[in-house]
Design a protein around this motif. Sequence first.
Motif, PDB file in Angstrom:
ATOM      1  N   GLY A 103     -73.706  21.386 -16.029  1.00  0.00           N
ATOM      2  CA  GLY A 103     -73.073  22.612 -15.558  1.00  0.00           C
ATOM      3  C   GLY A 103     -72.496  23.497 -16.639  1.00  0.00           C
ATOM      4  N   GLY A 104     -73.017  23.418 -17.850  1.00  0.00           N
ATOM      5  CA  GLY A 104     -72.520  24.273 -18.916  1.00  0.00           C
ATOM      6  C   GLY A 104     -71.266  23.758 -19.595  1.00  0.00           C
ATOM      7  N   ARG A 105     -70.751  22.604 -19.178  1.00  0.00           N
ATOM      8  CA  ARG A 105     -69.594  22.019 -19.852  1.00  0.00           C
ATOM      9  C   ARG A 105     -69.997  21.602 -21.268  1.00  0.00           C
ATOM     10  N   PRO A 106     -69.064  21.597 -22.225  1.00  0.00           N
ATOM     11  CA  PRO A 106     -69.417  21.226 -23.595  1.00  0.00           C
ATOM     12  C   PRO A 106     -69.474  19.714 -23.790  1.00  0.00           C
ATOM     13  N   PHE A 107     -70.210  19.041 -22.919  1.00  0.00           N
ATOM     14  CA  PHE A 107     -70.298  17.588 -22.930  1.00  0.00           C
ATOM     15  C   PHE A 107     -71.745  17.168 -23.189  1.00  0.00           C
TER      16      PHE A 107
END
Length: 389
Positions: A103-107
């Motif tokens: 989802g676009g998280r920086p993970f």
Amino acid sequence: MTTSFSTPSATGSPVRLSAVSAADQPDVTPALEELYRGFESELLVPLWTEIGDLMPAHPRSRAVPHLWRWEKLRELAAQAGEIVPVGRGGERRAIALANPALGGRPFATPTLWAAIQYLMPGEDAPEHRHTQHAFRFVVEGEGVWTVVGRDPVAMRRGDFLPQAGWNMHAHHNATSEPMAWIDGLDIPFQYTSESQFFEFGRDEISDAERITPDRSRSERLWGHPGLRPVAAASDAPGTPLLAYRWEHTDRALTDQLALEEEGFGGTVEPGHAAVRFTDPSNGTDVLPTIRAEVHRVVRGAETAPVRETGSSVYQVFDGSGTVTVGDTSWSVTRGDLFVVPSWQPLSVRSEAGSTDSDSGALDLFRFSDSPIFEALRLDRTHVEGTTRS
């Protein structure tokens, strides 16, 4: 039967239940519909509507296999170095890998963070600390010193530099050239478990911390193989040794493969040597939530597909080859990073040689969340085509 949690129902509840005709579901009747409206109003979800998602037959990671090319990462980091100040904050000009399925998280994975960090000539990254456990790994270059607890530690190609949470740390570039490296942290795990803390330190490090010693104080005390200082205790949640030097890692891998050629054991499988970084005070993983290893695969060797619970991030330290994760395959070269999600099979074929590798083999740096799964007794490994597990 379906359940939705995104849009409030007519009762204002975020739980929405829909009865469907299915072999493993109750008969659709007015009474069932009335029961489900009651569940919605009281914020209840019956397990029989969710068991396929909550209790699958095997792990189904939200992350997907993905590859980032080092050449492109370094190019973009260099652009950021010219445009973005290093700042007085936690960002450190760090550019995180974002798994395309999260989802676009920086993970990079649901538990692991990986980023490229870039420091310009003469530049300082101000001091801070955080509960997230961290490390730095250098795939190329030298000239930056990380200062952990006011102890300057040199960073050079192939060095692994772990740092347990809640230690004050800063960086300074003592040379006339920029330098890039990768950071690994357990940010997603602490974010999900809502356990993270952060605190600023000093705006500037002292002149005494700007020295550039060949060996840090931590190395002088703890960096002697098989020897533990009697007078020193280590009750910190991570290794007291702040640098694991490439020369020692390289020698260990070289010796493993030499012993294999001589007919003795020591390798994981034919042509595949591996070492794990450990805490010299107790022999456990260097960090409570992160395991770090280096794998060397000789030219022409192919590793058996391995599935593991938990996720990993790999960086190609040297050489070239073909990596297969699940149904996805890539050709990889020095610096490239890739993700292995939970229970996705990984196999590697080395195509490295003297023209693209100092060792003549494919060298891979790996970090994973294995310590978390082992602590919770949720670890499981399966090596395809063998009885090893």
